[in-house]
Motif scaffolding. Structure first.
Motif, PDB file in Angstrom:
ATOM      1  N   ALA A  78       0.829  -1.203   0.000  1.00  0.00           N
ATOM      2  CA  ALA A  78       0.000   0.000   0.000  1.00  0.00           C
ATOM      3  C   ALA A  78       0.866   1.257   0.000  1.00  0.00           C
ATOM      4  O   ALA A  78       0.582   2.223  -0.722  1.00  0.00           O
ATOM      5  CB  ALA A  78      -0.923  -0.003   1.219  1.00  0.00           C
ATOM      6  N   PHE A  79       1.930   1.261   0.789  1.00  0.00           N
ATOM      7  CA  PHE A  79       2.808   2.425   0.849  1.00  0.00           C
ATOM      8  C   PHE A  79       3.504   2.639  -0.495  1.00  0.00           C
ATOM      9  O   PHE A  79       3.610   3.777  -0.978  1.00  0.00           O
ATOM     10  CB  PHE A  79       3.832   2.243   1.963  1.00  0.00           C
ATOM     11  N   ALA A  81       2.465   1.715  -3.464  1.00  0.00           N
ATOM     12  CA  ALA A  81       1.481   2.206  -4.432  1.00  0.00           C
ATOM     13  C   ALA A  81       1.176   3.686  -4.202  1.00  0.00           C
ATOM     14  O   ALA A  81       1.022   4.457  -5.154  1.00  0.00           O
ATOM     15  CB  ALA A  81       0.201   1.376  -4.342  1.00  0.00           C
ATOM     16  N   GLY A  82       1.094   4.084  -2.927  1.00  0.00           N
ATOM     17  CA  GLY A  82       0.888   5.498  -2.637  1.00  0.00           C
ATOM     18  C   GLY A  82       2.039   6.363  -3.104  1.00  0.00           C
ATOM     19  O   GLY A  82       1.831   7.468  -3.636  1.00  0.00           O
ATOM     20  N   CYS A 333      -3.644   1.032  -3.792  1.00  0.00           N
ATOM     21  CA  CYS A 333      -3.248   1.524  -2.469  1.00  0.00           C
ATOM     22  C   CYS A 333      -4.436   1.475  -1.512  1.00  0.00           C
ATOM     23  O   CYS A 333      -4.307   1.029  -0.368  1.00  0.00           O
ATOM     24  CB  CYS A 333      -2.698   2.938  -2.591  1.00  0.00           C
ATOM     25  N   SER A 337      -4.695  -1.029   1.697  1.00  0.00           N
ATOM     26  CA  SER A 337      -4.794  -0.397   3.015  1.00  0.00           C
ATOM     27  C   SER A 337      -6.007  -0.908   3.777  1.00  0.00           C
ATOM     28  O   SER A 337      -5.931  -1.194   4.981  1.00  0.00           O
ATOM     29  CB  SER A 337      -4.888   1.127   2.858  1.00  0.00           C
TER      30      SER A 337
END
Length: 418
Positions: A78-79, A81-82, A333, A337
């Protein structure tokens, strides 16, 4: 003869504890209350509270080890992708028609993210319950202030230009923070208090009726109920619907416009907005790949590049500005998450799903994609959820009888009772 124990007092540790208490009081109490009456309260006060938490952790070093925490964060899908979304936003500055404003907005976005990451890394590994109980107290106080302003706002706020806007932002923050507050109370087996807190927030929203916050609260309550009954189903629905809508957003006007025209008529404002969105998609299909560049959705309306009735939802703005690369990265993301939230503490999962659902509903109805007060409100919600998760380290209290036997054994010099 037993020696009298001498307790050593460390002024630095006392100062760190005081700073941390003040920081949490500001984040949990002052920010929600003042946000009901001040438009910029969230943007101004929240960073100050986070900085106090960072200073406190720098003094007493009660946070988790930074290196393992940082490596774990960098390894999170997730991080990553962010970060891809942020990188693509920076690259889109090359083709945005508003380079100056876009660069300034991207710098503000990066500063908000960095401050949130610093606050996340600075949170204590084990949170004190005394600090976390400030959260429901602050939400209750903010809801009472919102009720008073909703009932007597015309006389109390007469002469203020921005009172309606401030209350609207304050109610949005309440809609987000009520879920971590309720989750914390439920984790302490205070279900009645959690229900009472949700009810008083609902009253605050009803007194100052605004469709955005009321609908977000209802969607959050639905996600909370479903996840409480069927945790896996609740997580799957919240993650799938949120990420799915974000991924297929350009198809929404083609599906929703005929239904909206049949229900409300072809000239209804929402139907006209969908028609505008449909025209934008069909007139420039290649722009669905690259997007028009960061900050073009908001500035484009002012400059005449977009119709005045173009949608203000994040679903439209993300695709319009960043195209398929940014939209799909943001969808991944969001999905990762949501699936990861609360996995270590199952008791908090319903509150986390309700928070995600409420935030996504608000973003879909009409909050700008990169409005700073909205990003700050999201950052506060993230830090609050992490705080209550780190307050779950205690499993159960020891039995009173066992404590009594241990004390008696220690007083008469015998061995500790097993």
């Amino acid at each position: 003869m037993a020696r009298a124990s001498r307790s050593t007092v460390d002024p630095a540790l006392d100062a760190a504890a005081l700073l941390r208490r003040v920081g949490f009081f500001g984040l949990f109490v002052i920010v929600p209350v003042v946000a009901q009456v001040g438009r910029r309260a969230t943007v101004v006060l929240a960073p100050i509270a986070v900085v106090l938490l960072i200073i406190a952790s720098a003094i007493d070093r009660r946070q988790r080890p930074l290196r393992p925490a940082g490596l774990r964060l960098l390894g999170s899908p997730a991080f990553l992708a962010g970060m891809l979304v942020i990188l693509w936003s920076a690259l889109s500055l090359a083709w945005t028609p508003f380079l100056g404003p876009a660069s300034e907005r991207l710098a503000n976005l990066a500063a908000t993210i960095l401050l949130t990451l610093a606050g996340y890394l600075a949170l204590p590994d084990r949170m004190r319950s005394a600090n976390l109980y400030l959260l429901p107290l602050g939400i209750t106080a903010a809801a009472i202030v919102a009720v008073v302003l909703g009932l007597f706002g015309d006389s109390l706020m007469r002469g203020s230009v921005d009172d309606d806007s401030a209350l609207d932002r304050g109610l949005t923050l309440l809609t987000l923070l009520v879920w971590p507050a309720a989750a914390w109370l439920r984790s302490r087996r205070r279900d009645r208090e959690a229900m009472a807190l949700a009810l008083i927030v609902a009253v605050a929203l009803a007194v100052s009726p605004n469709l955005t916050q009321i609908l977000a609260l209802l969607v959050g309550a639905l996600a909370f109920a479903v996840t409480s009954l069927r945790p896996r189903l609740g997580v799957m629905l919240t993650a799938g619907l949120s990420a799915g809508l974000l991924a297929v957003a350009p198809l929404i006007p083609f599906v929703a416009r005929p239904a909206g025209a049949a229900l409300f008529g072809p000239l209804a404002p929402g139907v006209l907005s969908l028609k505008s969105w449909q025209k934008i998609v069909t007139s420039e299909p290649l722009r669905l790949i690259t997007g028009h560049g960061f900050e073009t959705a908001l500035r484009g309306r002012v400059a005449g590049l977009l119709p005045a009735n173009a949608p203000t939802t994040a679903l439209f703005e993300l695709w319009y500005e960043l195209g398929i690369v940014g939209a799909l990265a943001a969808a991944f993301c969001l999905h990762a998450s949501i699936r990861r939230a609360g996995r270590d503490v199952p008791l908090l999962v319903p509150g986390a799903m309700a928070g995600f659902a409420a935030a996504f509903t608000i973003a879909c109805i009409g909050v700008g994609l990169t409005v700073i007060w909205w990003l700050t409100a999201l950052a506060i919600t993230v830090l609050v959820f992490v705080s209550i998760e780190r307050g779950q380290f205690r499993t159960s209290r020891p039995k009173v009888a066992r404590l009594r036997r241990i004390r008696e054994a220690g007083s008469d010099g015998s061995a500790e009772v097993g």
